[in-house]
Design an enzyme around this catalytic site. Sequence first.
Site, PDB file in Angstrom:
ATOM      1  N   CYS A   1      -8.762   2.556   6.162  1.00 31.01           N
ATOM      2  CA  CYS A   1      -8.131   3.040   4.932  1.00 31.01           C
ATOM      3  C   CYS A   1      -8.845   2.454   3.721  1.00 31.01           C
ATOM      4  CB  CYS A   1      -6.652   2.650   4.906  1.00 31.01           C
ATOM      5  SG  CYS A   1      -5.825   3.115   3.370  1.00 31.01           S
TER       6      CYS A   1
ATOM      7  N   HIS B   1       3.313   1.878  10.628  1.00 27.26           N
ATOM      8  CA  HIS B   1       2.307   1.620  11.663  1.00 27.26           C
ATOM      9  C   HIS B   1       2.173   2.765  12.662  1.00 27.26           C
ATOM     10  CE1 HIS B   1       3.392  -2.756  10.758  1.00 27.26           C
ATOM     11  NE2 HIS B   1       2.125  -2.646  10.431  1.00 27.26           N
TER      12      HIS B   1
ATOM     13  N   CYS C   1       0.861  -1.179   0.000  1.00 22.52           N
ATOM     14  CA  CYS C   1       0.000   0.000   0.000  1.00 22.52           C
ATOM     15  C   CYS C   1       0.904   1.239   0.000  1.00 22.52           C
ATOM     16  CB  CYS C   1      -0.910   0.007   1.224  1.00 22.52           C
ATOM     17  SG  CYS C   1      -0.032   0.102   2.799  1.00 22.52           S
TER      18      CYS C   1
ATOM     19  N   GLU D   1      -0.051  -0.697  15.215  1.00 27.14           N
ATOM     20  CA  GLU D   1      -0.837   0.512  14.941  1.00 27.14           C
ATOM     21  C   GLU D   1      -1.781   0.822  16.093  1.00 27.14           C
ATOM     22  OE1 GLU D   1      -4.586   1.747  12.251  1.00 27.14           O
ATOM     23  OE2 GLU D   1      -2.986   0.763  11.127  1.00 27.14           O
TER      24      GLU D   1
ATOM     25  N   ASN E   1      -3.342  -7.696   7.855  1.00 27.35           N
ATOM     26  CA  ASN E   1      -4.030  -7.488   6.586  1.00 27.35           C
ATOM     27  C   ASN E   1      -3.985  -8.749   5.727  1.00 27.35           C
ATOM     28  OD1 ASN E   1      -3.171  -6.501   3.500  1.00 27.35           O
ATOM     29  ND2 ASN E   1      -5.087  -5.638   4.271  1.00 27.35           N
TER      30      ASN E   1
END
Length: 328
Positions: free
Chosen positions: A229, A75, A13, A127, A259
């Site tokens: 996001c 993060h 990303c 995060e 993820n």
Amino acid sequence: MKINLDRTSSGFCIGVQGTIHVAEEKLNNPDKLFSLGDVVHNEAEVNRLEHLGLTTIDESGFHELKNAQLLIRAHGEPPSTYRIAEKNNLVITDTTCPVVSRLQRTARLLHELGYQIIIYGKPSHPEVIGINGHCKNSAVIIKHPDLSDPSETGQIDLKRKTALISQTTMDVPGFYELKANIRNLFAADSEEIRNENDHLWMAIRDIDLTASLTGIRDMPRYVYKDTICRQVSSRNQMLHDFAIANSCVIFVAGKKSSNGQVLFGICKAANPCTYFIEDIDEIDDAWLTGSDGRTVESVGICGATSTPMWLLEKVAAHLQRRYNHDPA
């Protein structure tokens, strides 16, 4: 066998791309560069960067580190990290993802406004630890949107005004399921809430936070901000469609990748012949063989937001050599 490499919805990303790019630039300099935790949740990419000179340290190593260059990964980190870095005379290169930075600011302002913060996320994720630090480690962290874990729900104070936010890489349906269940939890405790409509749980924007902080107008008692996001969440449908379009799917990601687990689950639900690997040595020939003993018609190769494209290309090249007898 047709080999399809997903270049649209797989690979780093923007936040991770930025971190990797900065790390590579810094590693061209003579000064040693340290990363607090794995720079990305992918062992192959971490190994590549360490081969270039990056040194990964844990919390204890960070506390002992002095007079050095420190990389903050995408993060993000809690405020305490920056205080320790200043005390230890560390030069920080901060590559916190801009989306995460905005979320940290949101959490901090909501906390300053007196809200109980509920974070939809994984308690041990870096995060989330960073976000929680921006509200003085007072947040309630909920991993299960169905509120099935009493150890999570037991931390919620039903008498306090409350704000719901999310880790940026969590799933959108789960966030709104959690919002509905939390609203019902509060409604069951309060006749006032039972008699009101959904507008009590108001979606807020940055402008609403500013207005409340400056005294222009107050926000409602119960608010939420969808902080997921969209560059990450938009991959869900694309990967779903990619998985359906192939006979078999090889999903490449690090086992530590939050993820990666989410996106693998999406692919697996779309195509049961989906298999998770970290590198080519985990590929099983049986995955690529049909019931008639012949190789499958097509295999799709995809991955997480923490999976480097070079690793996906490596898997594709391996399959090309092995099954299509291509020496390239």
